[in-house]
Design a protein around this motif. Structure first.
Motif, PDB file in Angstrom:
ATOM      1  N   ASP A 163       1.806  11.831   2.334  1.00 51.44           N
ATOM      2  CA  ASP A 163       2.753  11.363   1.327  1.00 51.44           C
ATOM      3  C   ASP A 163       3.566  10.180   1.844  1.00 51.44           C
ATOM      4  N   LYS A 164       3.785   9.194   0.975  1.00 49.87           N
ATOM      5  CA  LYS A 164       4.427   7.945   1.384  1.00 49.87           C
ATOM      6  C   LYS A 164       5.843   8.132   1.905  1.00 49.87           C
TER       7      LYS A 164
ATOM      8  N   GLU B 127      -0.277   6.726   2.924  1.00 48.98           N
ATOM      9  CA  GLU B 127       0.101   6.160   1.633  1.00 48.98           C
ATOM     10  C   GLU B 127       1.418   5.390   1.741  1.00 48.98           C
TER      11      GLU B 127
ATOM     12  N   VAL C 204      -7.938   1.676  -1.152  1.00 46.06           N
ATOM     13  CA  VAL C 204      -7.673   2.382   0.108  1.00 46.06           C
ATOM     14  C   VAL C 204      -8.488   1.635   1.156  1.00 46.06           C
TER      15      VAL C 204
ATOM     16  N   ASP D 188      -4.286  15.204  -1.399  1.00 50.62           N
ATOM     17  CA  ASP D 188      -3.385  14.117  -1.758  1.00 50.62           C
ATOM     18  C   ASP D 188      -1.929  14.492  -1.443  1.00 50.62           C
ATOM     19  N   ASP D 189      -1.144  13.493  -1.029  1.00 59.93           N
ATOM     20  CA  ASP D 189       0.306  13.664  -0.811  1.00 59.93           C
ATOM     21  C   ASP D 189       0.617  14.835   0.118  1.00 59.93           C
TER      22      ASP D 189
ATOM     23  N   GLN E 116      -3.103   2.882   2.217  1.00 55.84           N
ATOM     24  CA  GLN E 116      -3.029   2.512   0.808  1.00 55.84           C
ATOM     25  C   GLN E 116      -1.602   2.094   0.508  1.00 55.84           C
ATOM     26  N   GLY E 117      -1.437   1.098  -0.349  1.00 60.53           N
ATOM     27  CA  GLY E 117      -0.097   0.673  -0.719  1.00 60.53           C
ATOM     28  C   GLY E 117      -0.091  -0.724  -1.296  1.00 60.53           C
TER      29      GLY E 117
ATOM     30  N   LYS F  90      -4.432  12.697   2.876  1.00 52.76           N
ATOM     31  CA  LYS F  90      -3.566  11.571   2.547  1.00 52.76           C
ATOM     32  C   LYS F  90      -2.115  11.999   2.743  1.00 52.76           C
TER      33      LYS F  90
END
Length: 291
Positions: A216-217, A250, A68, A193-194, A270-271, A214
């Motif tokens: 979600d992507k 993300e 990250v 998260d997400d 992050q990715g 964070k």
């Protein structure tokens, strides 16, 4: 509005006494309780639950890390998220969903967090994070033992991030708040998260007072091709900034993704653009039944 200066309510003399007493208890009975807990899940009626813990006992589960990074200076790593992997053919299904469904995920979460702390002890230059199921977010003897360990080693606690997943409901809102505040008081960071998927509502996330959110992507990926989704993504980042101290985007996979994330004002990302999950500089750590 989230108040980053708020003092967790568990950070008091009673909390310290609870940590000390449970640390002593864990020294005396921790091994016996761990064996008993493992034996229980190994005889569980659900085959998927049994298989995960059989692999754990055999030493087939291990952790890799994905960075990250700062979106201002992408070579600067904020922390590495530790992800669970299987030494054989990998997971043929999502084991976490089954463990959550049958309320057997907490033992695995204890093991993961304990192992990550052991990795932090080995590598003083690393900062690490790991997932903890929402189902596990209530304080029990093992969590208090882990908190005692962190209280004794503040330099380790400051490099640990727990990421609460939203794929299952919280045990209760109050229990989850106590869980987050206890780990914050011990010096660790907590992330949601997400965010934007699963069971976490805006009001629930606000009350948890986690430092990190964070996104979600899926929100970033939809923002690639749609002006409406791009606006939604920007507003979600802004909202997340009201819920936590820092926002992490993300799913950054391309330079265009990076540009969208940077323009949103998020602090970290992050990715795959920054690195795929891989072995960390610390020696490969096999997930132990109770590290």
């Amino acid at each position: 509005m989230f108040n980053p200066g708020a003092t967790p309510r568990l950070f008091n003399s009673a909390w310290k006494l609870r940590v000390h007493s449970l640390h002593t208890l864990n020294k005396e009975t921790g091994v016996q309780r761990s064996v008993r807990d493992i034996e229980k899940v190994l005889s569980h009626e659900q085959p998927g639950v049994r298989w995960v813990y059989e692999q754990l006992v055999k030493g087939e589960l291990y952790l890799v890390g994905q960075p990250v990074v700062s979106l201002t200076h992408t070579s600067q790593v904020f922390y590495y998220e530790c992800l669970l992997r299987h030494r054989g053919d990998g997971f043929k299904y999502n084991p976490f969903l089954i463990l959550e469904q049958f309320d057997t995920v907490r033992l695995l979460d204890h093991c993961v967090v304990s192992t990550v702390i052991a990795m932090l002890e080995q590598a003083p230059a690393l900062s690490l994070g790991c997932n903890v199921s929402a189902r596990s977010a209530h304080l029990d003897d093992d969590w208090w033992g882990i908190l005692a360990r962190l209280q004794q080693h503040p330099a380790i606690a400051s490099r640990l991030t727990l990421e609460l997943t939203e794929t299952a409901k919280l045990p209760t809102e109050r229990q989850a708040q106590d869980f987050v505040q206890a780990f914050r008081a011990a010096g660790a960071k907590v992330a949601i998260d997400d965010f934007g998927t699963g069971f976490g509502t805006i009001d629930c996330v606000r009350k948890l007072s986690a430092q990190l959110v964070k996104i979600d992507k899926g929100y970033l990926h939809r923002a690639r091709a749609s002006a409406a989704d791009a606006l939604l993504f920007q507003r979600l980042v802004a909202l997340s900034g009201c819920l936590g101290e820092q926002v992490i985007v993300e799913g950054i996979e391309t330079p265009d993704d990076l540009a969208i994330a940077q323009a949103s004002g998020a602090a970290n990302g992050q990715g795959f653009l920054f690195g795929r999950p891989a072995a960390l500089s610390v020696a490969s750590v096999v997930l132990l039944a109770h590290a």
